[in-house]
Structure formats: structure tokens, C-alpha cells
Design a protein around this motif. Structure first.
Motif, PDB file in Angstrom:
ATOM      1  N   SER A 354      51.206  39.189 -28.863  1.00 19.16           N
ATOM      2  CA  SER A 354      50.036  38.752 -29.418  1.00 19.16           C
ATOM      3  C   SER A 354      49.779  39.641 -30.647  1.00 19.16           C
ATOM      4  CB  SER A 354      48.667  38.895 -28.638  1.00 19.16           C
ATOM      5  OG  SER A 354      48.784  38.227 -27.546  1.00 19.16           O
ATOM      6  N   SER A 358      50.092  37.926 -34.542  1.00 17.73           N
ATOM      7  CA  SER A 358      48.816  37.991 -35.405  1.00 17.73           C
ATOM      8  C   SER A 358      48.600  37.554 -36.635  1.00 17.73           C
ATOM      9  CB  SER A 358      48.118  39.545 -34.991  1.00 17.73           C
ATOM     10  OG  SER A 358      46.771  39.257 -35.798  1.00 17.73           O
ATOM     11  N   TYR A 361      50.099  34.222 -37.109  1.00 12.38           N
ATOM     12  CA  TYR A 361      48.960  33.034 -36.923  1.00 12.38           C
ATOM     13  C   TYR A 361      48.024  32.958 -37.927  1.00 12.38           C
ATOM     14  CZ  TYR A 361      45.612  30.742 -33.951  1.00 12.38           C
ATOM     15  OH  TYR A 361      44.578  29.901 -33.436  1.00 12.38           O
ATOM     16  N   LYS A 365      47.456  29.330 -39.883  1.00 16.17           N
ATOM     17  CA  LYS A 365      46.247  28.718 -39.875  1.00 16.17           C
ATOM     18  C   LYS A 365      45.760  28.296 -41.215  1.00 16.17           C
ATOM     19  CE  LYS A 365      44.016  31.702 -37.544  1.00 16.17           C
ATOM     20  NZ  LYS A 365      42.785  32.531 -36.800  1.00 16.17           N
ATOM     21  N   ALA A 376      50.967  26.886 -33.909  1.00 12.88           N
ATOM     22  CA  ALA A 376      50.372  28.053 -33.738  1.00 12.88           C
ATOM     23  C   ALA A 376      49.164  28.197 -32.780  1.00 12.88           C
ATOM     24  CB  ALA A 376      49.783  28.605 -35.044  1.00 12.88           C
ATOM     25  N   HIS A 377      48.030  27.253 -33.024  1.00 13.80           N
ATOM     26  CA  HIS A 377      47.004  27.250 -32.038  1.00 13.80           C
ATOM     27  C   HIS A 377      47.525  26.980 -30.521  1.00 13.80           C
ATOM     28  CE1 HIS A 377      44.288  26.984 -35.056  1.00 13.80           C
ATOM     29  NE2 HIS A 377      44.053  25.965 -35.259  1.00 13.80           N
ATOM     30  N   CYS A 380      48.588  30.479 -29.207  1.00 10.06           N
ATOM     31  CA  CYS A 380      47.393  31.360 -28.992  1.00 10.06           C
ATOM     32  C   CYS A 380      46.785  30.788 -27.501  1.00 10.06           C
ATOM     33  CB  CYS A 380      46.435  31.133 -30.087  1.00 10.06           C
ATOM     34  SG  CYS A 380      44.970  32.181 -29.914  1.00 10.06           S
TER      35      CYS A 380
END
Length: 490
Positions: A354, A358, A361, A365, A376-377, A380
Motif C-alpha cells: 500500500s 500510494s 494512486y 486519480k 487504481a480504485h 485499493c
């Protein structure tokens, strides 16, 4: 249109009605000409010697037996590859399968079958419930089944005459995909088990020469290239999630896959492809950890499935199993110490992934690429649900997930955005790879916040899709019944 028996605007080269809906127009006569056959797509990957095995001469052409075959192949290239990939792009579907059509006839027949049946599903779902449209959908389905049978016959002959692990692996992926698309869940899962056996045998015969790349790259790319082996991780994620009969000892061994690779995980991922590759390894290891320690590990990660009969269990049994205290025997201190040590290790792996994801991501976005945003979502969402799965592997009570309320809320929020974006890109109801359904099911099953739980169930209904062998509507129906019975204290 004399084929569909509906009013036609007679636009050329194809009518507007067919073009808007994205299907081939049968209203005009077309001749099959080998000179106009599609040529082999050229892809840049000069660093990989093994890809040259597929790089046939650009002068190679496909030979179709009828115009319908040509039309469905073109539809596969332009639409079905993106539909069946689901949320993430796939080198297997968008490159290797298309190139394989020029090597093996069974690959071409399977591609045409998948495209034809996917078109049939779209026609039935599209709301054109006139008699001509339904008749066309039925015809497409029958054509798909004929091509699939042809593919199986040629496949058996080819594998018998010139066997190879690469060919067998690709054949197994194609069979699983068509059976899953068709709705034959148990058949697809049975072939997925066979595919996983092929992968395990290949890895056993070819120890990885670079331990720091185990789980990410192929140990023998001249036999099975990286992208094909990565695509074959589909088998593991499917059977471990729904159809897994392996014992805890097997999972204890398999959870150690790629330990050197994980130890050398980049601190920051450079792109979504790299993040996906590492996530696939992290998630496989984590799922094996969960199955090693959780009380119902012998039944896989979906407690609603009867693995002997291949059917979903009755709701009465679901409620009984959900409310039962499955850990009756006292566990030794040594076992608990080992569990806590392993839980920390695999939780740390997820946390490190994660952290590496980060920055990427945050950048993704802000991009305008919808598929990248959606991917990407989804990563997550998957990381949040896996974090909960690892953190509560041996906890099976009604309150075991209360500490993860913020995770449930984020899963629901991001899933809503993923569904919104996906519906703007594709109307297909089936994708091969797992996406958000298992995570939404987790929220619907374990979250005790009434609003979040109901939103998760509502999203499963709204999604109306299948990811691999996970059916969002079926899971929504079961989760809804479980919720109602729990709230009535049954």
C-alpha cells in the motif's frame, strides 16, 4: 432487415441500428475474401526473446469459413477483449490470444465462440425485446456453441499430436473463460483446478533461477512466457476463493511463494502494471495464509458454496454456520504464537504494498484515463478487503470486523465510483478476472453498520455482473437474506 425481421434505415456499409448497438450488420451481402483477412497485429516487446515465438510474418492471414467468423473475430478485437478483461487491461487477451489465433485453429475457434456468445448476452440484456432481436440472440448463441465444440475437437487433436505446457495452459484458460461466460460454474472451476495443477507441475520442474523474481516472472520463459504465467494466476484466485479442497498444510507451503520477491518489493511502483504484478503475488500469499488458519479453511473463502455438490448451500445452513462457534478445541500456545507472527508478517506485506502504491494512486486519480482510474480504485478496494481478511483470519464472531468500519465505508464508496465508470466503458455482464464483487460481499456479510451494509447489497444488485465465478446478483440475494435473518435474531 430480412435477417432480424425489424425495420432498417438501410444506411451503408451497415445500418445505424446495428452500429449503435455494436453488433455486426447482416443486412447486406458480403463476400469472404482471403485478401482482406486481418493481418497479424504487431506488438513491440523487443527485449523478450520468447515473444518472437509468436511473432509470425505480417503477411500471415487468417482464413475464415464464413462471414460470421470474420465478423466475430473483428468484434473480439475491438470489443470483446476489453469486455472480458473487466477492469484491468490484459496482455494475454489483448496480445497473446490474438497472436495465438495465427498459430492454432482451436484458439481462433474459441475466440470466435467467446465473441459470439458475448454478443448474444448483450442482445438479450440490451432491452430490444422485439422478436427479431431475441431470435438473433438465440442464433448467435447457437453459433457460439458450434464454434466452441469445434474448438474442443481441434484442441484435443492438437494437444495429443504436439503436446506442450504452453499450449495446454492457453487451452485451459480459453475453456475456463467460455464455460464461465456460458454460466457453467462447476465445469469452469474443475478446469481451473486442472490449470492450477499444470502451473504447479511447471514450477516444480523449473526452479526459478532468480529467487528475487519468483512469483512475478516465469522461471523458463522459453517454454511459458511471463505474461501467460501471470494470466494463469487466474486459476489460483478462482479455486482458492470458491472451489478449494487443499489442506492447511498445502496452504502453509504455498503462502511462502516469492518470499525473496516480496522482500525486494519496490518502495514506489512505477506504473499500474507493476503494482498489479506485485499485488497478485501479495494477495495469493495472503489468501493461502487465511486458508491455513481460518476455521473453515477446508471450504475455501466462500462459506456459501458446497464443494462436493458444486452448488450454493441452503440459507438455513448459511445462518447456522455463520452463528456457530467453529473453534471448539483449545489451541496450543505454540500454534497461537505462530499464527500471530504470521499474521503480522502478511499484514506488513500488505502495508508495504500500500505504501509503494500510494504515490502512483494519487497520480492515477488525477488522470483522464478512465480505465486507469478504475484499475487504481479496484486495487485499493482489494487491498482493504485483504487487510481485513488477514487481520481477522481466525476470528469468526459477529463482532470480529467492527474495527474495520472505515474500510467497509471506503470499499463501498470506491466501488460505487468503479461501477459508474465501468458502465460508461462496457455493457458486458461478464469478466474473467475478479474485481470488486468479493470485497462488496465482504462488506455485506460482515459490516454491522446498517447503512453501509445495505449500500453494499444495493451495489451488488446494481452491478449486475459476473467476475469469474462470482455473481453479484446471486451474492446480493444471499447477503440480503442473511442480513434480514440476522436482524430478526434467527
Amino acid at each position: 432487415c430480412r435477417f432480424r425481421k425489424v425495420k432498417c434505415d438501410e444506411a451503408k456499409p451497415e445500418c445505424n441500428r446495428c452500429r449503435v448497438f455494436g453488433i455486426g450488420c447482416d443486412g447486406y451481402e458480403k463476400q469472404v475474401s482471403s485478401s482482406s483477412s486481418p493481418r497479424l497485429p504487431i506488438f513491440k516487446d523487443g527485449a523478450s526473446y520468447y515473444n518472437s515465438l509468436l511473432a509470425l510474418s505480417p503477411s500471415e492471414v487468417l482464413h475464415f469459413k464464413c462471414e460470421a467468423e470474420r465478423r466475430h473475430f473483428h468484434t473480439f478485437q475491438s470489443e470483446t477483449t476489453y469486455d472480458i478483461c473487466g477492469i484491468f487491461e490484459s496482455a494475454f487477451w489483448q496480445r497473446l490470444v490474438l497472436q495465438g489465433c495465427y498459430q492454432e485453429r482451436f484458439v481462433l475457434d474459441a475466440v470466435i465462440a467467446i465473441s459470439a456468445y458475448n454478443t448474444s448476452l448483450k442482445l438479450r440484456k440490451g432491452g430490444w425485446q422485439d422478436e427479431g432481436c431475441l431470435a438473433t440472440a438465440a442464433g448467435q448463441a447457437q453459433f457460439a456453441l458450434r464454434k466452441y465444440q469445434n474448438s474442443l475437437q481441434v484442441m484435443r487433436t492438437s494437444l495429443s499430436e504436439t503436446p506442450s505446457p504452453r499450449k495446454a495452459l492457453m487451452a485451459c484458460l480459453l475453456v475456463c473463460s467460455f464455460e464461465g461466460l456460458f454460466g457453467n460454474t462447476v465445469t469452469a472451476l474443475t478446469h481451473a483446478r486442472s490449470g492450477q495443477t499444470l502451473v504447479e507441475n511447471f514450477l516444480a520442474e523449473h526452479p526459478h533461477p532468480a529467487p528475487e523474481e519468483e512469483g512475478i516472472t516465469s522461471p523458463a520463459p522459453h517454454i511459458i512466457e511471463d505474461k501467460l504465467l501471470q494470466a494463469a494466476s487466474y486459476f489460483e484466485t478462482q479455486i482458492i476463493g470458491l472451489f478449494d479442497g487443499r489442506c492447511p498444510g498445502d496452504h502453509a507451503t504455498l503462502k511462502m511463494e516469492g518470499k525473496e520477491t516480496i522482500a525486494r518489493m519496490p518502495k514506489t511502483f512505477k506504473d499500474l502494471e507493476e503494482a498489479c504484478a506485485y499485488w497478485d503475488l501479495v494477495s495469493r500469499r495472503s489468501m493461502h495464509f487465511v486458508c491455513e488458519y481460518r476455521p473453515d479453511s477446508h471450504r475455501g473463502l466462500n462459506p456459501y458454496f458446497d464443494y462436493e455438490s458444486g452448488e450454493l448451500v441452503s440459507l438455513t445452513k448459511v445462518i447456522s454456520d455463520t452463528n456457530a462457534n467453529t473453534v471448539d478445541d483449545p489451541l496450543g500456545k505454540e500454534f497461537l504464537d505462530r499464527y500471530q507472527c504470521d499474521r503480522k508478517k502478511y499484514s506488513d506485506d500488505i502495508a508495504r504494498w500500500s505504501a509503494a502504491f500510494s504515490d502512483l494512486y494519487s497520480r492515477l486519480k488525477r488522470t483522464t484515463n478512465k480505465r486507469q482510474i478504475m484499475g487504481a480504485h479496484t486495487l485499493c478496494v482489494k487491498s482493504k478487503s485483504m487487510e481485513m481478511g488477514v487481520g481477522s483470519a481466525m476470528e469468526d464472531g459477529m463482532c470480529s470486523h467492527d474495527k474495520y468500519f472505515s474500510h467497509f465505508r471506503e470499499i463501498v464508496t470506491l466501488s460505487r465510483e468503479i461501477i459508474r465508470i465501468k458502465k460508461t466503458l462496457s455493457q458486458s455482464e461478464f469478466a474473467v478476472e475478479l474485481g470488486i464483487i468479493p470485497s462488496l460481499h465482504m462488506a455485506a456479510k460482515w459490516c454491522r453498520g446498517r447503512t453501509i451494509r445495505r449500500e453494499a447489497i444495493a451495489l451488488l444488485y446494481e452491478y449486475g455482473s459476473r467476475e469469474g465465478h462470482w455473481d453479484s446478483k446471486r451474492m446480493a440475494e444471499i447477503d440480503s437474506c442473511v442480513m434480514e435473518l440476522e436482524e430478526e435474531n434467527i
